[in-house]
Design an enzyme around this catalytic site. Sequence first.
Site, PDB file in Angstrom:
ATOM      1  N   ASP A 138       0.839  -1.188   0.000  1.00 50.95           N
ATOM      2  CA  ASP A 138       0.000   0.000   0.000  1.00 50.95           C
ATOM      3  C   ASP A 138       0.880   1.246   0.000  1.00 50.95           C
ATOM      4  O   ASP A 138       1.729   1.412   0.867  1.00 50.95           O
ATOM      5  CB  ASP A 138      -0.927   0.001   1.228  1.00 50.95           C
ATOM      6  CG  ASP A 138      -2.112   0.941   1.038  1.00 50.95           C
ATOM      7  OD1 ASP A 138      -2.403   1.316  -0.116  1.00 50.95           O
ATOM      8  OD2 ASP A 138      -2.731   1.306   2.048  1.00 50.95           O
ATOM      9  N   HIS A 145      -3.780  13.960   1.206  1.00 46.25           N
ATOM     10  CA  HIS A 145      -4.042  13.058   2.331  1.00 46.25           C
ATOM     11  C   HIS A 145      -2.864  13.072   3.308  1.00 46.25           C
ATOM     12  O   HIS A 145      -3.058  13.189   4.523  1.00 46.25           O
ATOM     13  CB  HIS A 145      -4.278  11.638   1.818  1.00 46.25           C
ATOM     14  CG  HIS A 145      -4.390  10.598   2.890  1.00 46.25           C
ATOM     15  ND1 HIS A 145      -5.482  10.507   3.728  1.00 46.25           N
ATOM     16  CD2 HIS A 145      -3.528   9.619   3.288  1.00 46.25           C
ATOM     17  CE1 HIS A 145      -5.296   9.504   4.587  1.00 46.25           C
ATOM     18  NE2 HIS A 145      -4.121   8.949   4.335  1.00 46.25           N
ATOM     19  N   GLU A 210     -10.609   3.888   3.682  1.00 44.97           N
ATOM     20  CA  GLU A 210      -9.694   4.693   2.876  1.00 44.97           C
ATOM     21  C   GLU A 210     -10.047   4.485   1.408  1.00 44.97           C
ATOM     22  O   GLU A 210     -10.109   3.342   0.926  1.00 44.97           O
ATOM     23  CB  GLU A 210      -8.232   4.333   3.147  1.00 44.97           C
ATOM     24  CG  GLU A 210      -7.784   4.777   4.536  1.00 44.97           C
ATOM     25  CD  GLU A 210      -6.282   4.743   4.739  1.00 44.97           C
ATOM     26  OE1 GLU A 210      -5.594   3.988   4.018  1.00 44.97           O
ATOM     27  OE2 GLU A 210      -5.797   5.487   5.620  1.00 44.97           O
ATOM     28  N   GLU A 212      -9.206   4.273  -2.172  1.00 44.90           N
ATOM     29  CA  GLU A 212      -7.963   4.048  -2.903  1.00 44.90           C
ATOM     30  C   GLU A 212      -8.237   3.403  -4.268  1.00 44.90           C
ATOM     31  O   GLU A 212      -9.283   2.797  -4.499  1.00 44.90           O
ATOM     32  CB  GLU A 212      -7.027   3.100  -2.117  1.00 44.90           C
ATOM     33  CG  GLU A 212      -6.693   3.619  -0.724  1.00 44.90           C
ATOM     34  CD  GLU A 212      -5.464   2.961  -0.125  1.00 44.90           C
ATOM     35  OE1 GLU A 212      -4.656   2.373  -0.878  1.00 44.90           O
ATOM     36  OE2 GLU A 212      -5.321   3.046   1.107  1.00 44.90           O
ATOM     37  N   ASP A 244      -9.057   0.404   2.023  1.00 49.26           N
ATOM     38  CA  ASP A 244      -8.095  -0.019   3.041  1.00 49.26           C
ATOM     39  C   ASP A 244      -8.679   0.330   4.414  1.00 49.26           C
ATOM     40  O   ASP A 244      -8.390   1.366   4.992  1.00 49.26           O
ATOM     41  CB  ASP A 244      -6.759   0.705   2.795  1.00 49.26           C
ATOM     42  CG  ASP A 244      -5.735   0.425   3.882  1.00 49.26           C
ATOM     43  OD1 ASP A 244      -5.835  -0.628   4.531  1.00 49.26           O
ATOM     44  OD2 ASP A 244      -4.839   1.268   4.066  1.00 49.26           O
ATOM     45  N   ARG A 248      -8.040   3.534  13.474  1.00 55.09           N
ATOM     46  CA  ARG A 248      -7.130   4.653  13.730  1.00 55.09           C
ATOM     47  C   ARG A 248      -6.524   4.638  15.119  1.00 55.09           C
ATOM     48  O   ARG A 248      -5.388   5.093  15.307  1.00 55.09           O
ATOM     49  CB  ARG A 248      -7.868   5.976  13.504  1.00 55.09           C
ATOM     50  CG  ARG A 248      -8.438   6.161  12.112  1.00 55.09           C
ATOM     51  CD  ARG A 248      -7.372   6.095  11.053  1.00 55.09           C
ATOM     52  NE  ARG A 248      -7.923   6.346   9.713  1.00 55.09           N
ATOM     53  CZ  ARG A 248      -7.230   6.183   8.600  1.00 55.09           C
ATOM     54  NH1 ARG A 248      -5.979   5.760   8.642  1.00 55.09           N
ATOM     55  NH2 ARG A 248      -7.791   6.420   7.433  1.00 55.09           N
ATOM     56  N   GLN A 251      -3.900   1.954  15.073  1.00 52.53           N
ATOM     57  CA  GLN A 251      -2.820   2.460  14.218  1.00 52.53           C
ATOM     58  C   GLN A 251      -1.974   3.507  14.940  1.00 52.53           C
ATOM     59  O   GLN A 251      -0.737   3.467  14.901  1.00 52.53           O
ATOM     60  CB  GLN A 251      -3.441   3.067  12.950  1.00 52.53           C
ATOM     61  CG  GLN A 251      -2.441   3.590  11.933  1.00 52.53           C
ATOM     62  CD  GLN A 251      -3.148   4.298  10.765  1.00 52.53           C
ATOM     63  OE1 GLN A 251      -4.376   4.319  10.680  1.00 52.53           O
ATOM     64  NE2 GLN A 251      -2.369   4.872   9.871  1.00 52.53           N
ATOM     65  N   LYS A 264      -4.404  -2.152  10.242  1.00 50.07           N
ATOM     66  CA  LYS A 264      -4.725  -2.186   8.811  1.00 50.07           C
ATOM     67  C   LYS A 264      -5.004  -3.590   8.282  1.00 50.07           C
ATOM     68  O   LYS A 264      -5.656  -3.735   7.251  1.00 50.07           O
ATOM     69  CB  LYS A 264      -3.526  -1.645   8.014  1.00 50.07           C
ATOM     70  CG  LYS A 264      -3.191  -0.184   8.279  1.00 50.07           C
ATOM     71  CD  LYS A 264      -4.057   0.715   7.434  1.00 50.07           C
ATOM     72  CE  LYS A 264      -3.517   2.130   7.407  1.00 50.07           C
ATOM     73  NZ  LYS A 264      -4.354   2.981   6.572  1.00 50.07           N
ATOM     74  N   THR A 268      -9.093  -5.759   3.798  1.00 48.80           N
ATOM     75  CA  THR A 268      -8.950  -4.839   2.671  1.00 48.80           C
ATOM     76  C   THR A 268      -9.952  -5.310   1.622  1.00 48.80           C
ATOM     77  O   THR A 268      -9.983  -6.495   1.301  1.00 48.80           O
ATOM     78  CB  THR A 268      -7.523  -4.882   2.082  1.00 48.80           C
ATOM     79  OG1 THR A 268      -6.588  -4.576   3.115  1.00 48.80           O
ATOM     80  CG2 THR A 268      -7.365  -3.883   0.938  1.00 48.80           C
ATOM     81  N   GLU A 384      -9.926  12.400   8.076  1.00 46.76           N
ATOM     82  CA  GLU A 384      -9.807  13.763   7.560  1.00 46.76           C
ATOM     83  C   GLU A 384     -11.137  14.510   7.620  1.00 46.76           C
ATOM     84  O   GLU A 384     -11.190  15.665   8.037  1.00 46.76           O
ATOM     85  CB  GLU A 384      -9.308  13.728   6.115  1.00 46.76           C
ATOM     86  CG  GLU A 384      -7.914  13.161   5.963  1.00 46.76           C
ATOM     87  CD  GLU A 384      -7.677  12.664   4.541  1.00 46.76           C
ATOM     88  OE1 GLU A 384      -7.330  13.480   3.688  1.00 46.76           O
ATOM     89  OE2 GLU A 384      -7.854  11.449   4.290  1.00 46.76           O
TER      90      GLU A 384
HETATM   91 CA    CA Z   1      -3.987   3.025   2.884  1.00 47.39          CA
END
Ligand code: CA
Length: 439
Positions: A138, A145, A210, A212, A244, A248, A251, A264, A268, A384
């Site tokens: 990834d 971002h 996420e 992506e 993804d 948080r 993480q 993570k 996925t 975000e």
């Molecule tokens: Ca990612």
Amino acid sequence: MSSANATHDPQLRSWVNSANEPGGDFPIQNLPFAAFRRAGSREAFRGGVAIGDAVLDLAAVSALGVLQGLAAQAAAACMQGSLNAFMAMGHEASAALREALSAALRTGSAHEARLRPALVAQDAVEYRVAADVGDYTDFYASIHHATAVGRLFRPDNPLLPNFKWVPIGYHGRASSIRVSGFDFPRPQGQVLAPGDQEPRLAPTRRLDYELEVGVFIGRGNPLGSAIPLAAAEQHVFGLCLLNDWSARDIQAWEYQPLGPFLGKNFATSVSPWVVTLEALAPFRLPWARPPEEPQPLPYLAGPELQRAGAIDIQLEVWLQTQRMRAAGAPPLRLSHSGFSEAWWTVSQMVTHHTVNGCNLQPGDLLGSGTQSGPLPAQAGSLLELSAGGKQPLTLASGETRTFLEDGDRVTLRGWCAREGCTRIGFGEVSGTVLPAARP
Ligand code: CA
């Protein structure tokens, strides 16, 4: 790099009528590939190509013997349970099959009567991940971002100095990649709650998505060799949508010094359909670094990159909460961004990945990193959109969200549109958060 050809002609029409409806994802100009079988059956998975609201069964097509030469060999490779063997044949094979399918599915094709029984309604199929993914990497290719997230964690130093020079990435987990429709329980992990002195094991309270773009590798490279930028796209089979999922709080506690791990690797999600780079040829854009910014090192630069290195893909995130579903309310769009804003291109990610001699293999998957635009409303994650959980979003249902709640269903969509070209789409990837499993 593929250039537009007869298969992109906007005048083309298919004898599959649903493919001719304006605004659909799968006109005859798209022809993306997936691995599928009839839903609920014990059939073997095999390759298929999307046309309108149907899947053309490539194993059935291969058995019919209507294709010739390299196209026939490519279709035969699609009889296997995943597309790895087809991907390994390289872009010449996928181009040959695309050209043959485009001709066979065209209005007036002599093959219509023989191919019609090889169509299966998309409503009646189930998919698996298009390839057996050996390795998953990834990246972190959106500067918007990286800056927005960096500002949350390091207000005085949001963007680390290496970002503008190195396509940053980490090695992810291949075993937990699932196709769209994967619903999973809220994961648990070590979290350090604000004000606490010690971590505890608990279900994540900051579950996020996420937005992506995924990149499936076609032909690989031998260990010890590097893929030069000018050849990078010859090693790419195609692109998909990728979510993804990220915890948080897990993480934030674990990511230093070695990067993401259990925050993570629990899930996925990818879209079933893989859109070939050739199908994306009409949607290429020039790529340029603003003159005031560091220019890429020579191995990450070249004339083809400048001419058409970027890909203009529109991306969206949609949310439907459990309460919305119960009330029959449609999903709500949370954000909209574009892949052409990425700081690093697909070709630069591939070339950088192999510059040390690392070998990519057919069916390997790269993630682009969260694709956020420059505006706050273009953020590709809740981290975000909610300013790190400080600014809850108010939904049309009256509910609020900082991070995902149990029952929330997240759907990513993507498409390409341009004046004078036929719009093509990626379909979607969705997944639903289930309550944490009882320990
Ligand atoms: Ca990612």
